[in-house]
Every structure is written in structure tokens, then in C-alpha cells.
Design a protein around this motif. Structure first.
Motif, PDB file in Angstrom:
ATOM      1  N   ALA A  43       0.830  -1.213   0.000  1.00  0.00           N
ATOM      2  CA  ALA A  43       0.000   0.000   0.000  1.00  0.00           C
ATOM      3  C   ALA A  43       0.865   1.263   0.000  1.00  0.00           C
ATOM      4  O   ALA A  43       0.554   2.228  -0.708  1.00  0.00           O
ATOM      5  CB  ALA A  43      -0.932   0.000   1.209  1.00  0.00           C
ATOM      6  N   SER A  44       1.936   1.250   0.759  1.00  0.00           N
ATOM      7  CA  SER A  44       2.822   2.419   0.831  1.00  0.00           C
ATOM      8  C   SER A  44       3.529   2.656  -0.493  1.00  0.00           C
ATOM      9  O   SER A  44       3.576   3.787  -0.995  1.00  0.00           O
ATOM     10  CB  SER A  44       3.850   2.231   1.953  1.00  0.00           C
ATOM     11  N   ILE A  45       4.079   1.595  -1.061  1.00  0.00           N
ATOM     12  CA  ILE A  45       4.758   1.729  -2.353  1.00  0.00           C
ATOM     13  C   ILE A  45       3.753   2.128  -3.434  1.00  0.00           C
ATOM     14  O   ILE A  45       4.022   3.013  -4.255  1.00  0.00           O
ATOM     15  CB  ILE A  45       5.484   0.419  -2.727  1.00  0.00           C
ATOM     16  N   GLY A  46       2.589   1.499  -3.430  1.00  0.00           N
ATOM     17  CA  GLY A  46       1.563   1.815  -4.423  1.00  0.00           C
ATOM     18  C   GLY A  46       1.153   3.276  -4.384  1.00  0.00           C
ATOM     19  O   GLY A  46       1.044   3.929  -5.428  1.00  0.00           O
ATOM     20  N   SER A  47       0.933   3.803  -3.190  1.00  0.00           N
ATOM     21  CA  SER A  47       0.507   5.208  -3.097  1.00  0.00           C
ATOM     22  C   SER A  47       1.625   6.153  -3.516  1.00  0.00           C
ATOM     23  O   SER A  47       1.365   7.190  -4.137  1.00  0.00           O
ATOM     24  CB  SER A  47       0.019   5.535  -1.685  1.00  0.00           C
ATOM     25  N   CYS A  48       2.863   5.798  -3.214  1.00  0.00           N
ATOM     26  CA  CYS A  48       3.980   6.642  -3.650  1.00  0.00           C
ATOM     27  C   CYS A  48       4.160   6.580  -5.169  1.00  0.00           C
ATOM     28  O   CYS A  48       4.496   7.584  -5.795  1.00  0.00           O
ATOM     29  CB  CYS A  48       5.266   6.250  -2.924  1.00  0.00           C
ATOM     30  N   LEU A  49       3.916   5.418  -5.758  1.00  0.00           N
ATOM     31  CA  LEU A  49       3.975   5.316  -7.220  1.00  0.00           C
ATOM     32  C   LEU A  49       2.873   6.165  -7.869  1.00  0.00           C
ATOM     33  O   LEU A  49       3.107   6.811  -8.892  1.00  0.00           O
ATOM     34  CB  LEU A  49       3.871   3.863  -7.673  1.00  0.00           C
ATOM     35  N   VAL A  50       1.692   6.137  -7.264  1.00  0.00           N
ATOM     36  CA  VAL A  50       0.612   6.993  -7.760  1.00  0.00           C
ATOM     37  C   VAL A  50       1.052   8.453  -7.698  1.00  0.00           C
ATOM     38  O   VAL A  50       0.850   9.223  -8.642  1.00  0.00           O
ATOM     39  CB  VAL A  50      -0.698   6.765  -6.960  1.00  0.00           C
ATOM     40  N   ASN A  51       1.692   8.843  -6.606  1.00  0.00           N
ATOM     41  CA  ASN A  51       2.158  10.216  -6.456  1.00  0.00           C
ATOM     42  C   ASN A  51       3.230  10.571  -7.484  1.00  0.00           C
ATOM     43  O   ASN A  51       3.175  11.632  -8.102  1.00  0.00           O
ATOM     44  CB  ASN A  51       2.695  10.446  -5.036  1.00  0.00           C
ATOM     45  N   VAL A  52       4.205   9.689  -7.667  1.00  0.00           N
ATOM     46  CA  VAL A  52       5.281   9.958  -8.626  1.00  0.00           C
ATOM     47  C   VAL A  52       4.716  10.091 -10.043  1.00  0.00           C
ATOM     48  O   VAL A  52       5.206  10.883 -10.842  1.00  0.00           O
ATOM     49  CB  VAL A  52       6.373   8.871  -8.551  1.00  0.00           C
ATOM     50  N   ALA A  53       3.660   9.348 -10.346  1.00  0.00           N
ATOM     51  CA  ALA A  53       3.056   9.409 -11.684  1.00  0.00           C
ATOM     52  C   ALA A  53       2.113  10.602 -11.859  1.00  0.00           C
ATOM     53  O   ALA A  53       2.082  11.211 -12.926  1.00  0.00           O
ATOM     54  CB  ALA A  53       2.298   8.111 -11.967  1.00  0.00           C
ATOM     55  N   THR A  54       1.355  10.947 -10.820  1.00  0.00           N
ATOM     56  CA  THR A  54       0.317  11.971 -10.992  1.00  0.00           C
ATOM     57  C   THR A  54       0.754  13.389 -10.619  1.00  0.00           C
ATOM     58  O   THR A  54       0.329  14.350 -11.266  1.00  0.00           O
ATOM     59  CB  THR A  54      -0.952  11.630 -10.188  1.00  0.00           C
ATOM     60  N   GLU A  55       1.561  13.530  -9.595  1.00  0.00           N
ATOM     61  CA  GLU A  55       1.913  14.886  -9.160  1.00  0.00           C
ATOM     62  C   GLU A  55       2.620  15.697 -10.241  1.00  0.00           C
ATOM     63  O   GLU A  55       2.265  16.862 -10.462  1.00  0.00           O
ATOM     64  CB  GLU A  55       2.732  14.877  -7.862  1.00  0.00           C
ATOM     65  N   PRO A  56       3.599  15.139 -10.967  1.00  0.00           N
ATOM     66  CA  PRO A  56       4.204  15.927 -12.043  1.00  0.00           C
ATOM     67  C   PRO A  56       3.186  16.341 -13.119  1.00  0.00           C
ATOM     68  O   PRO A  56       3.253  17.462 -13.637  1.00  0.00           O
ATOM     69  CB  PRO A  56       5.271  14.993 -12.629  1.00  0.00           C
ATOM     70  N   LEU A  57       2.246  15.461 -13.428  1.00  0.00           N
ATOM     71  CA  LEU A  57       1.219  15.792 -14.425  1.00  0.00           C
ATOM     72  C   LEU A  57       0.292  16.899 -13.927  1.00  0.00           C
ATOM     73  O   LEU A  57      -0.063  17.817 -14.678  1.00  0.00           O
ATOM     74  CB  LEU A  57       0.403  14.552 -14.782  1.00  0.00           C
ATOM     75  N   ILE A  58      -0.087  16.812 -12.664  1.00  0.00           N
ATOM     76  CA  ILE A  58      -0.946  17.844 -12.070  1.00  0.00           C
ATOM     77  C   ILE A  58      -0.230  19.189 -12.077  1.00  0.00           C
ATOM     78  O   ILE A  58      -0.790  20.213 -12.458  1.00  0.00           O
ATOM     79  CB  ILE A  58      -1.363  17.443 -10.634  1.00  0.00           C
ATOM     80  N   ARG A  59       1.030  19.178 -11.674  1.00  0.00           N
ATOM     81  CA  ARG A  59       1.807  20.421 -11.641  1.00  0.00           C
ATOM     82  C   ARG A  59       2.019  20.992 -13.042  1.00  0.00           C
ATOM     83  O   ARG A  59       1.945  22.203 -13.238  1.00  0.00           O
ATOM     84  CB  ARG A  59       3.139  20.197 -10.925  1.00  0.00           C
ATOM     85  N   TYR A  60       2.291  20.121 -14.002  1.00  0.00           N
ATOM     86  CA  TYR A  60       2.468  20.573 -15.386  1.00  0.00           C
ATOM     87  C   TYR A  60       1.194  21.256 -15.882  1.00  0.00           C
ATOM     88  O   TYR A  60       1.237  22.371 -16.394  1.00  0.00           O
ATOM     89  CB  TYR A  60       2.829  19.393 -16.289  1.00  0.00           C
ATOM     90  N   ALA A  61       0.069  20.580 -15.725  1.00  0.00           N
ATOM     91  CA  ALA A  61      -1.208  21.133 -16.193  1.00  0.00           C
ATOM     92  C   ALA A  61      -1.512  22.455 -15.493  1.00  0.00           C
ATOM     93  O   ALA A  61      -1.950  23.427 -16.133  1.00  0.00           O
ATOM     94  CB  ALA A  61      -2.335  20.133 -15.965  1.00  0.00           C
ATOM     95  N   PHE A  62      -1.283  22.527 -14.205  1.00  0.00           N
ATOM     96  CA  PHE A  62      -1.551  23.754 -13.453  1.00  0.00           C
ATOM     97  C   PHE A  62      -0.679  24.906 -13.956  1.00  0.00           C
ATOM     98  O   PHE A  62      -1.160  26.021 -14.156  1.00  0.00           O
ATOM     99  CB  PHE A  62      -1.324  23.511 -11.957  1.00  0.00           C
ATOM    100  N   LYS A  63       0.605  24.611 -14.148  1.00  0.00           N
ATOM    101  CA  LYS A  63       1.521  25.675 -14.576  1.00  0.00           C
ATOM    102  C   LYS A  63       1.234  26.147 -15.991  1.00  0.00           C
ATOM    103  O   LYS A  63       1.318  27.338 -16.277  1.00  0.00           O
ATOM    104  CB  LYS A  63       2.967  25.204 -14.442  1.00  0.00           C
ATOM    105  N   VAL A  64       0.891  25.243 -16.886  1.00  0.00           N
ATOM    106  CA  VAL A  64       0.635  25.625 -18.275  1.00  0.00           C
ATOM    107  C   VAL A  64      -0.739  26.262 -18.430  1.00  0.00           C
ATOM    108  O   VAL A  64      -0.879  27.341 -19.008  1.00  0.00           O
ATOM    109  CB  VAL A  64       0.804  24.412 -19.220  1.00  0.00           C
TER     110      VAL A  64
END
Length: 192
Positions: A122-143
Motif C-alpha cells: 500500500a505504501s509503495i503503491g501510493s507513492c507510485l501513484v504520487n510519482v506518476a500523478t503529481e508531475p502531471l498535475i503540476r504541469y497542467a496547473f503551470k501551463v
């Protein structure tokens, strides 16, 4: 009206949010990254989001992350990072709870090895979700919201992915260890 059990959960979630805040605000390590003045931030605040989700469930885990680390961003002077942080840390709490309780059925496990494995997954899975989604969220927000050039947002997103991956390692270790210490001393039925 809040009953005793929900008040206890809210109190624990608030404590975990405060610990995530402290880890970011005072215990982070900033490392220089590409793109001029950009720095990566390594911190263990995610451990407390994961721990909250494992112990209290998705709603409280999500609120722990969203509130604790959004406030940390705001008070540390990262105002433009706060909205993406809110969403991405909300996702860590929800995904940790989903992996732990819906897939691994953590509260039903009694074998210590299976509990350890479930919390690790569960810990690794949630961190993988974060590594995959947070950069995309930040990219979309900034652009799309802040109007940054896509190239700058892309460099920032790569920086974010590297920082989140580096932060995931100690966060997973701490979350798994703390959960198992708590679980050995408090039964899940006493919290849920």
C-alpha cells in the motif's frame, strides 16, 4: 454532531497533518536541480499521510495530506504550488487507503508477515501513484492556469518526479515501520 470515534479520527488526522507539515517546513532537504534556480525537495511528510490512510481510512488520510502539505506550501512561500499540492496529496491518502483496505484487506489480516507485506504494498503503491500523478498535475496547473511556457513546466515536472521518487523511499520505510508499531499496540477495531 461528531461522536467520540469520529472525533478521535479527526484528532489523529490533524496530528498526522501537523507532522507532515513539520517534515516539509523544517526537515526537508533541498537539492539543486536543472532549470536555473529550481530545487528538489526531499522530505518524509508522505509517511504521515500514508500512516493516516492506513490507520484511519481514505477520507482522513486524504485530508491529512491535503491540509498538512498545502499549509506547508503556503507558509513556506510556495503559494503557486499549493493548489497542485492539495490535489496530489489528497490522492496519496486515497490511494494508500484503497491499496491497503480495498485490495489487501489490511484490517482483516492477523499474520504479522502478511500485515507487513500489505502495508509495504500500500505504501509503495501510493507513492507510485504520487510519482506518476503529481508531475502531471503540476504541469497542467503551470501551463493552463499560471500560463507558463510548456518547456518550463516540463522541466519543473521532471524535477517534481525526481523529488517525489527520492522522498518516497524514506517515507515508505517510516510509514511501514510506524504502522506496524502502532498495529502491535492498538487493534484496528479500537480506531475504526
Amino acid at each position: 454532531m461528531i461522536d467520540g470515534k469520529n472525533l478521535r479520527k479527526l484528532t489523529l488526522a490533524s496530528m498526522f497533518a501537523a507532522m507532515a507539515f513539520v517534515c516539509f517546513a523544517y526537515l526537508r532537504i533541498e537539492i539543486p536541480m536543472g532549470g536555473g534556480s529550481m530545487t528538489g525537495k526531499i522530505y518524509i511528510g508522505h509517511a504521515f499521510i500514508i500512516l493516516s490512510a492506513l490507520l484511519l481510512g481514505g477520507k482522513y488520510g486524504a485530508l491529512t495530506g491535503a491540509v498538512g502539505l498545502t499549509l506547508a506550501d503556503i507558509l513556506a512561500g510556495y503559494m503557486t504550488s499549493a493548489p497542485p499540492t492539495f490535489l496530489s496529496k489528497l490522492l496519496i491518502g486515497l490511494s494508500a487507503s484503497f491499496f491497503a483496505h480495498n485490495i489487501m484487506h489490511l484490517n482483516e489480516l492477523t499474520d504479522q508477515k502478511k500485515i507487513y507485506t500489505a502495508t509495504l504494498i500500500a505504501s509503495i503503491g501510493s507513492c507510485l501513484v504520487n510519482v506518476a500523478t503529481e508531475p502531471l498535475i503540476r504541469y497542467a496547473f503551470k501551463v493552463y492556469i499560471l500560463g507558463y511556457a510548456p518547456q518550463i513546466a516540463e522541466i519543473s515536472s521532471i524535477n517534481c518526479a525526481v523529488s517525489m521518487a527520492a522522498s518516497a523511499i524514506p517515507s515508505v520505510v517510516i510509514a511501514v515501520l510506524l504502522y506496524n508499531v502502532v498495529r502491535n499496540n492498538i487493534k484496528p477495531q479500537e480506531i475504526f
